[in-house]
Design an enzyme around this catalytic site. Structure first.
Site, PDB file in Angstrom:
ATOM      1  N   GLU A   1     -13.114  92.969 -38.568  1.00  0.00           N
ATOM      2  CA  GLU A   1     -13.052  91.512 -38.535  1.00  0.00           C
ATOM      3  C   GLU A   1     -13.060  91.013 -37.093  1.00  0.00           C
ATOM      4  OE1 GLU A   1     -13.592  89.881 -41.058  1.00  0.00           O
ATOM      5  OE2 GLU A   1     -13.214  91.359 -42.637  1.00  0.00           O
TER       6      GLU A   1
ATOM      7  N   CYS B   1      -4.826  89.145 -45.786  1.00  0.00           N
ATOM      8  CA  CYS B   1      -5.435  89.937 -44.705  1.00  0.00           C
ATOM      9  C   CYS B   1      -5.649  89.075 -43.462  1.00  0.00           C
ATOM     10  CB  CYS B   1      -6.762  90.529 -45.172  1.00  0.00           C
ATOM     11  SG  CYS B   1      -6.613  91.760 -46.476  1.00  0.00           S
TER      12      CYS B   1
ATOM     13  N   HIS C   1     -11.347  96.017 -42.727  1.00  0.00           N
ATOM     14  CA  HIS C   1     -11.422  95.930 -44.182  1.00  0.00           C
ATOM     15  C   HIS C   1     -12.115  97.175 -44.733  1.00  0.00           C
ATOM     16  CE1 HIS C   1     -10.565  91.468 -44.968  1.00  0.00           C
ATOM     17  NE2 HIS C   1      -9.826  92.154 -45.819  1.00  0.00           N
TER      18      HIS C   1
END
Length: 218
Positions: A81, A144, A169
């Site tokens: 991310e 998350c 992830h």
């Protein structure tokens, strides 16, 4: 010994397992090149409880790097991310049964933080290890994203903004994929061993980059 803090999440929603939890548990205590050690912990899938647990871990462990991980069921490969945004907005209840709409994570704080992990170095390490992976520009607005934003904000507020920190992830494993009802579209998945290997390679790339930077400051 410098510490890499590695977190995973407990199972949530309809998923009977969470491959991020398994990877974190399997890698706890791992010694990485350069004298680094891995300290793993599981976070609850509830933002305020997860934030409190993460704050305690950051304070007590004083990590030299932070790798947060979680499940993104439906993604076909591991993804890093790029950004955590400062809002919660989700209709799938968390494990406390709560949902949120347009809820700021930290009022009066920045709207977003960029991850400080060496994203390209991790991608290169995955490619060398024959692990497909990519960079994602949205961690969603669920728990998350909450822990990514929370960790980056906490580090910045406590003068630790230079600590590499980010979120990885992982896709479903077989247990998660097999739990999908037969009348629903199937989920892409990876064997748990490959998910754990991807997390380990990422951790090695992070600590290798951090060790090089530390040597450059000597």
């Amino acid at each position: 010994m410098p510490t890499l803090l590695l977190t995973g999440f407990e199972p949530f929603h309809t998923h009977p397992d969470n491959p991020s939890a398994q990877a974190a548990q399997e890698l706890h205590g791992l010694e990485l090149p350069g004298g680094w050690g891995v300290h793993s912990a599981l976070l609850p899938v509830e933002p305020h409880a997860a934030g409190a647990a993460l704050t305690r871990l950051l304070s007590e462990q004083d990590p030299g790097a932070v790798l947060l991980t979680g499940l993104a069921a439906g993604r076909p490969q591991v993804t890093l991310e790029r950004v955590g945004v400062g809002v919660m907005d989700f209709q799938i209840p968390d494990n406390a049964g709560q949902t949120y709409r347009d809820q700021p994570i930290e009022p009066d704080a920045p709207a977003a933080y960029l991850a400080t992990l060496p994203l390209r170095a991790i991608l290169a390490a995955w490619r060398e290890a024959e692990i497909p992976g990519d960079i994602s520009n949205s961690a969603g607005l669920y728990v998350c994203n909450f822990v990514l934003y929370h960790a980056l904000h906490w580090l910045r507020e406590h003068g630790r903004g230079a600590v590499p920190c980010g979120f990885l992830h992982v896709p479903a494993n077989a247990a998660v994929a097999l739990a999908v009802p037969a009348d629903r579209p199937p989920l892409p998945y990876l064997p748990q061993s490959e998910i754990t290997r991807a997390v380990r390679v990422a951790a090695e790339a992070i600590t290798a980059q951090s060790s090089v930077l530390q040597m450059g400051k000597m």
